[in-house]
Design a protein around this motif. Structure first.
Motif, PDB file in Angstrom:
ATOM      1  N   ASP A 187       0.836  -1.191   0.000  1.00  0.00           N
ATOM      2  CA  ASP A 187       0.000   0.000   0.000  1.00  0.00           C
ATOM      3  C   ASP A 187       0.879   1.252   0.000  1.00  0.00           C
ATOM      4  O   ASP A 187       1.593   1.487   0.968  1.00  0.00           O
ATOM      5  CB  ASP A 187      -0.875  -0.051   1.265  1.00  0.00           C
ATOM      6  CG  ASP A 187      -2.008   0.934   1.209  1.00  0.00           C
ATOM      7  OD1 ASP A 187      -1.861   1.977   0.565  1.00  0.00           O
ATOM      8  OD2 ASP A 187      -3.045   0.659   1.821  1.00  0.00           O
ATOM      9  N   ASP A 188       0.855   2.008  -1.072  1.00  0.00           N
ATOM     10  CA  ASP A 188       1.614   3.272  -1.158  1.00  0.00           C
ATOM     11  C   ASP A 188       3.126   3.063  -1.298  1.00  0.00           C
ATOM     12  O   ASP A 188       3.905   3.893  -0.834  1.00  0.00           O
ATOM     13  CB  ASP A 188       1.378   4.174   0.073  1.00  0.00           C
ATOM     14  CG  ASP A 188      -0.055   4.649   0.221  1.00  0.00           C
ATOM     15  OD1 ASP A 188      -0.867   4.392  -0.688  1.00  0.00           O
ATOM     16  OD2 ASP A 188      -0.342   5.311   1.241  1.00  0.00           O
TER      17      ASP A 188
ATOM     18  N   CYS B 182      -6.139   4.318  -2.776  1.00  0.00           N
ATOM     19  CA  CYS B 182      -6.142   2.924  -2.288  1.00  0.00           C
ATOM     20  C   CYS B 182      -7.329   2.099  -2.777  1.00  0.00           C
ATOM     21  O   CYS B 182      -7.159   1.126  -3.508  1.00  0.00           O
ATOM     22  CB  CYS B 182      -6.141   2.903  -0.765  1.00  0.00           C
ATOM     23  SG  CYS B 182      -4.729   3.719  -0.024  1.00  0.00           S
TER      24      CYS B 182
ATOM     25  N   ASP C 170      -0.563  -0.720  -4.534  1.00  0.00           N
ATOM     26  CA  ASP C 170      -1.838  -0.200  -5.067  1.00  0.00           C
ATOM     27  C   ASP C 170      -1.638   1.074  -5.882  1.00  0.00           C
ATOM     28  O   ASP C 170      -2.387   1.339  -6.795  1.00  0.00           O
ATOM     29  CB  ASP C 170      -2.898  -0.034  -3.969  1.00  0.00           C
ATOM     30  CG  ASP C 170      -2.500   0.916  -2.859  1.00  0.00           C
ATOM     31  OD1 ASP C 170      -1.331   1.330  -2.799  1.00  0.00           O
ATOM     32  OD2 ASP C 170      -3.380   1.231  -2.027  1.00  0.00           O
ATOM     33  N   GLN C 171      -0.624   1.844  -5.561  1.00  0.00           N
ATOM     34  CA  GLN C 171      -0.215   2.949  -6.431  1.00  0.00           C
ATOM     35  C   GLN C 171       1.115   3.481  -5.916  1.00  0.00           C
ATOM     36  O   GLN C 171       1.646   2.938  -4.951  1.00  0.00           O
ATOM     37  CB  GLN C 171      -1.289   4.041  -6.531  1.00  0.00           C
ATOM     38  CG  GLN C 171      -1.368   5.062  -5.415  1.00  0.00           C
ATOM     39  CD  GLN C 171      -1.913   4.529  -4.111  1.00  0.00           C
ATOM     40  OE1 GLN C 171      -2.991   3.991  -4.039  1.00  0.00           O
ATOM     41  NE2 GLN C 171      -1.123   4.665  -3.063  1.00  0.00           N
TER      42      GLN C 171
ATOM     43  N   LYS D 188      -0.408  10.862  -2.676  1.00  0.00           N
ATOM     44  CA  LYS D 188      -0.469  10.357  -4.068  1.00  0.00           C
ATOM     45  C   LYS D 188      -1.505  11.172  -4.850  1.00  0.00           C
ATOM     46  O   LYS D 188      -1.345  12.339  -5.010  1.00  0.00           O
ATOM     47  CB  LYS D 188      -0.810   8.859  -4.044  1.00  0.00           C
ATOM     48  CG  LYS D 188      -2.066   8.488  -3.289  1.00  0.00           C
ATOM     49  CD  LYS D 188      -1.796   7.842  -1.947  1.00  0.00           C
ATOM     50  CE  LYS D 188      -3.105   7.491  -1.256  1.00  0.00           C
ATOM     51  NZ  LYS D 188      -2.918   6.829   0.023  1.00  0.00           N
TER      52      LYS D 188
HETATM   53 CA    CA Z   1      -2.596   3.120  -1.252  1.00  0.00          CA
END
Ligand code: CA
Length: 519
Positions: free
Chosen positions: A30-31, A73, A332-333, A345
């Motif tokens: 995540d991130d 997310c 996720d990104q 983000k």
């Molecule tokens: Ca995320």
């Protein structure tokens, strides 16, 4: 001979045939910015390497141009489940609830005889569907002593445990004892780390606080040369990063720790706070100080995750699972690590839109491969189905990456990706926008502001000067506008919902602003 083979096929137990289909382990974080994966060779590669994630690429393939369709997310996760853009899967913003009744790739895998499991962060509001086994964090989950949710209800956190280790342990347990070993499987190992508020494990607090992290060149960006969205956001290290919570100068979020963990945590941060109050940095110096603090915690969370990925890879080797299993790593990104002076983000700018993607498939992917093709999280669902040998539904919108994994250069691969961010007004105040990215250019449309940005990524890779005004780029701009219109049509993009009025849906935390250097 043919007859004998035929006879074997008829008589072979179903399980024996099915076992030949490859397993898939999708490790997802995540991130996690590509700039914090050492395989991508960023400024942080020496100070905070990720040897185990790198290993997946070294033994397989690294995708250098993997982009997300909507850098947030929940929406990214919904895109992966469905293989459809946000406007079609219905999950545009984090507060939305995913409609799990719709077609998703796990359901299709399950129907074709795969066992499916998801362990860790889910973050889609509704219960997972299409999984034989699910054990997920409620909402964002906690770093320390994390509780989990299962179809049976809540599972209390284990005293002294750390979320990254628990997600990996649960995954290894399921591989060992939770599944039917005659069936192929798809396991999603979904980490919470390194999501805000970046709470590292105790064992890495000191080591990562003593390192010095190289700064990005544009950390003191003044946003000249960009349109108003870059000026109006609320995600700067300077103003938005909170000294009390983000930088941990007030000891919040310790309630899940053991007394021993709390003691070490407090001693560690009291020392840092004393030094800060003595030095009293101001202005740019405070930005620099926050960046170092931010990187210490963020990268220590990644270190723990990289360790745990190593444990999972080792386990696969020890049990022989590595041989017929595709391992994929992604986030996720992306995330801003001080670039443009930001964290978080959301923007279509490179650091957030780009996400790491590495894959290993022994005997299929040539070790050490690198792909420069423009690929996307929109492609993941179709790739999983294709790997499993299942027909891909016509209404999925991505492309299977299997040909690239097999070392083939697919003809007529896409030459542009479409992006759309919807979440305003919201935390971090990033205005809604959509746009197109080609190999060389990026066109962003902030439609509520009626503003455009155009970047030449070859000459300006850090997106410091929009060329929307430039007469010399009128032709490029017109062509990109055409491409954007054509992508909107191709993906059946519907008009964005009416702009919400009022302030953010979630008020800022009450703890924000409870530490000032002047006090
Ligand atoms: Ca995320």
């Amino acid at each position: 001979m043919l007859q004998r083979n035929l006879l074997f096929l008829i008589l072979a137990p179903v399980g024996l045939l099915a076992a030949k289909r490859p397993n898939i382990i999708f490790i997802f974080s995540d991130d996690h910015a590509a700039n914090a994966v050492s395989a991508y060779g960023s400024r942080l590669q020496d100070v905070a390497p990720t040897p185990n994630i790198d290993r997946i690429g070294r033994e397989g393939i690294r995708f250098d141009n993997c982009f997300v369709t909507n850098a947030l997310c929940g929406p990214c996760r919904a895109v992966i489940q469905t293989g459809k853009h946000s406007h079609l899967n219905g999950f545009l913003e984090n507060h939305h609830v995913f409609n799990g009744d719709q077609q998703t790739f796990p359901k299709l895998l399950q129907k074709s005889g795969y066992q499916t499991a998801v362990i860790g962060k889910w973050h889609l509001g509704s219960d997972p569907q299409g999984f034989d086994h699910w054990n997920v964090l409620p909402g964002q989950g906690t770093y320390y002593k994390p509780e989990f949710r299962t179809p049976e209800g809540k599972e209390p956190g284990k005293v002294g445990s750390y979320v990254t280790d628990v997600v990996t342990e649960k995954s290894i347990d399921w591989l060992n004892t939770g599944r039917n070993k005659d069936k192929p499987f798809m396991l999603m190992v979904q980490h919470k780390a390194p999501h805000r508020f970046w709470l590292p494990p105790i064992k890495y607090l000191k080591e990562y606080s003593e390192k010095i992290y190289p700064e990005p060149d544009n950390m003191l960006d003044d946003y000249q040369g960009r349109r108003s969205a870059a000026h109006m956001q609320d995600m700067t290290l300077r103003l938005s990063m909170d000294l009390a919570v983000d930088n941990k100068m007030v000891p919040y979020r310790m309630d899940h720790m053991t007394p021993g963990q709390q003691k070490t945590w407090l001693e560690h941060f009291v020392k840092i706070r004393k030094k800060l109050l003595k030095a009293k940095p101001r202005g740019d110096e405070l930005v620099r100080w926050k960046y170092q603090r931010y990187m210490a915690d963020y990268l220590a969370c990644i270190r723990a995750m990289d360790d745990s990925i190593g444990r999972l890879l080792d386990h696969m080797t020890e049990t022989g699972l590595d041989k017929n299993t595709v391992v994929i790593y992604s986030s996720d990104q992306g995330f801003f690590l001080g670039e443009h002076g930001w964290f978080d983000k959301r923007f279509m700018y490179e650091e957030s839109m780009r996400t790491p993607l590495l894959a290993r498939w022994p005997g299929v992917i040539k070790p050490g491969s690198v792909s420069m093709e423009m690929v996307s999280n929109l492609d993941f669902a179709q790739t999983f189905l294709d790997i499993a040998g299942i027909g891909i539904p016509n209404d999925m919108q991505g492309l299977s990456l299997k040909p690239i994994l097999e070392g083939r250069s697919p003809k007529n691969w896409r030459d542009a990706v479409y992006y759309h961010y919807y979440c305003y007004p919201e935390y971090h105040a990033v205005r809604r926008h959509d746009g197109v990215r080609t190999e060389r250019y990026k066109l962003i449309h902030y439609y509520d502001l009626q503003e455009w940005e155009l970047f030449d990524l070859k000459k300006d890779p850090h997106e410091m000067r929009s060329l929307h005004f430039s007469d010399g780029h009128k032709k490029v701009m017109d062509k990109l506008k055409e491409q954007l219109a054509s992508l909107r049509k191709q993906y059946q993009v519907t008009e964005a919902p009416p702009l919400r009025t009022g302030k953010t849906l979630f008020p800022p935390l009450k703890e924000f602003g409870t530490f000032l250097i002047e006090n």
